[in-house]
Write a protein that holds these residues in place. Sequence first.
Motif, PDB file in Angstrom:
ATOM      1  N   GLY A 246      -7.978 -21.918 -23.658  1.00  0.00           N
ATOM      2  CA  GLY A 246      -8.389 -20.999 -24.759  1.00  0.00           C
ATOM      3  C   GLY A 246      -9.598 -20.650 -24.890  1.00  0.00           C
ATOM      4  N   ALA A 247      -9.983 -19.768 -25.869  1.00  0.00           N
ATOM      5  CA  ALA A 247     -11.388 -19.373 -26.354  1.00  0.00           C
ATOM      6  C   ALA A 247     -11.886 -20.168 -27.418  1.00  0.00           C
ATOM      7  CB  ALA A 247     -11.243 -17.847 -26.642  1.00  0.00           C
ATOM      8  N   GLY A 424     -15.595 -17.368 -26.296  1.00  0.00           N
ATOM      9  CA  GLY A 424     -14.808 -17.649 -25.000  1.00  0.00           C
ATOM     10  C   GLY A 424     -14.699 -19.004 -24.757  1.00  0.00           C
ATOM     11  N   SER A 425     -14.409 -19.504 -23.128  1.00  0.00           N
ATOM     12  CA  SER A 425     -14.124 -20.668 -22.977  1.00  0.00           C
ATOM     13  C   SER A 425     -15.250 -21.703 -23.131  1.00  0.00           C
ATOM     14  CB  SER A 425     -13.668 -20.670 -21.639  1.00  0.00           C
ATOM     15  OG  SER A 425     -14.427 -19.984 -20.665  1.00  0.00           O
ATOM     16  N   ARG A 465      -8.454 -13.410 -21.406  1.00  0.00           N
ATOM     17  CA  ARG A 465      -8.520 -12.042 -22.058  1.00  0.00           C
ATOM     18  C   ARG A 465      -9.454 -12.261 -23.391  1.00  0.00           C
ATOM     19  NH1 ARG A 465      -4.141  -8.865 -23.118  1.00  0.00           N
ATOM     20  NH2 ARG A 465      -4.966  -8.409 -25.480  1.00  0.00           N
ATOM     21  N   GLY A 466      -9.798 -13.617 -23.956  1.00  0.00           N
ATOM     22  CA  GLY A 466     -10.588 -13.523 -25.064  1.00  0.00           C
ATOM     23  C   GLY A 466      -9.777 -13.893 -26.287  1.00  0.00           C
ATOM     24  N   ARG A 475       2.669 -13.896 -23.324  1.00  0.00           N
ATOM     25  CA  ARG A 475       2.882 -12.963 -22.506  1.00  0.00           C
ATOM     26  C   ARG A 475       1.750 -13.179 -20.993  1.00  0.00           C
ATOM     27  NH1 ARG A 475       4.206  -7.617 -20.980  1.00  0.00           N
ATOM     28  NH2 ARG A 475       3.890  -7.221 -18.972  1.00  0.00           N
ATOM     29  N   GLU A 476       0.605 -13.466 -21.513  1.00  0.00           N
ATOM     30  CA  GLU A 476      -0.219 -14.210 -20.383  1.00  0.00           C
ATOM     31  C   GLU A 476       0.413 -15.410 -19.596  1.00  0.00           C
ATOM     32  OE1 GLU A 476      -3.994 -14.110 -19.791  1.00  0.00           O
ATOM     33  OE2 GLU A 476      -3.441 -11.837 -20.112  1.00  0.00           O
ATOM     34  N   GLY A 477       0.835 -16.189 -20.260  1.00  0.00           N
ATOM     35  CA  GLY A 477       1.689 -17.298 -19.624  1.00  0.00           C
ATOM     36  C   GLY A 477       2.670 -16.902 -18.679  1.00  0.00           C
TER      37      GLY A 477
END
Length: 494
Positions: A246-247, A424-425, A465-466, A475-477
């Motif tokens: 996560g961010a 961010g991370s 992606r932030g 969707r990213e996963g």
Amino acid sequence: MGKPTGFMEYKREDAPAYSVKERIKNFDEFHDPLSKEDQQKQGARCMDCGVPFCQAGMQIGSAFSGCPLNNLIPEWNDLIYKGNWEQAYNRLKVTNNFPEFTSRVCPALCEKACTCGANGDAVSVKANEYGIIENAYEEGLADARIPKVRTGKKIAIIGSGPSGLAAADQLNQRGHSVTVFERNDRVGGLLMYGIPNMKLEKDVIERKINIMEEEGVTFETCSNVGKDIKASEILKDFDRVILACGASNPRDIKVPGREANGIHFAVDFLKSTTKSLLDCNLREGTFISAKGKNVMVIGGGDTGNDCVGTSIRHGAKSVLQLEMMPKLPDTRSADNPWPQWPRVCKTDYGQEEAIEVYGHDPRVYQTTVKQFIADKNGNLVGAELVKLKPEKDAKTGRLMMKEVEGSEYKVDVELVLIAAGFLGSENYVTKAFGVETNARTNVATAEGSHKTNVENVFVTGDMHRGQSLVVWAIREGRDVAKEVDESLMGYTNL
């Protein structure tokens, strides 16, 4: 296509919310689901448009429009209308691993792009999605599906938020052995501790996690990779690693007096409430409490709104919410036509509750903190605020918010919650794995890829992606799972 005249015959209906007076008494979800009959009418309103923007998930103008998961919305609306709930569930699951989450917390990008909404009220897609998944659980359709074949490949996923869970679900169903590492004491990441219980009750998460465990996914909680567990051990023991942390690096407010007692990041405030609620039903002294305090929330958005709603449930004396930017218009402006995402002022549940409890909207626009004020013991007692005005930067042409000279004023405040977004991370994870980051401190990858500069290490979700929405995390996963599967097998059918 539903009923050809359905959108003319039936009005939009949403799951009705409990009254403010009732819902602020507890941290329970506060909507009554529509009946099956009413949901079938809502399904009938869907026109199966020639160009269904609801499922497009494409950028139009400066923002995305439609569902990022490309949910087959007209299909399952039609199936609901016809009473075929099992097939509606099957079509929903083709694109969405966790409709039980998105039907509760997604801002419904699909509805904002619905053609019915161009000249009337959009189809109540979110309520129908909720009906499909909850019916599936009731009918046993959502029970565990245990993979029949295992590939012998081992994958570690660091982080159990919606992106990590989506990747785990996809890769496990493919037959790989997946272990998810979570640094907190409960699985769910943002879903568990970042979203309040009244928006997403935690037994909904646990219900799905139990099914995933039955299907073969292993979850390791209280496992902080990069601190308690060495990254080198993970890289040695697993064929592929996915970073899904996560961010989670919150943006701070750096003004005089910031060190005063009583100033907290929103994420810490929300987590303390949820953890205490689950551990001991909010026993006094086990969470950051707003009871009897003048509360100031710095920042708008979902997190700021959640802080407002949570503070009211604590019994706050007052709630003030600061927003730096000007108030958005109440209706679409001429340069923001359908099907673009509507840039309009949204009054969410927390603000609605504040209006009824305190008699006014808690939001104050074009305002920021100039300094915090503490007493002799270092405890926060007030803040000096200043008005802002928009001005164009002469060099860049960008709109900047500048202080209005002489507009300073003071307010009483004993609790400040900083909900100013995330940067961010966290760097201890990125440094542990040696992955490169970009200017926004997100993990760097090639365009359209989730592969990092480190061999066999991939990244997904907000870490990639932030800060974004749960639906984008899913969707990213799904996308990273496809990429990882192809790197392991030489092809993919995900």
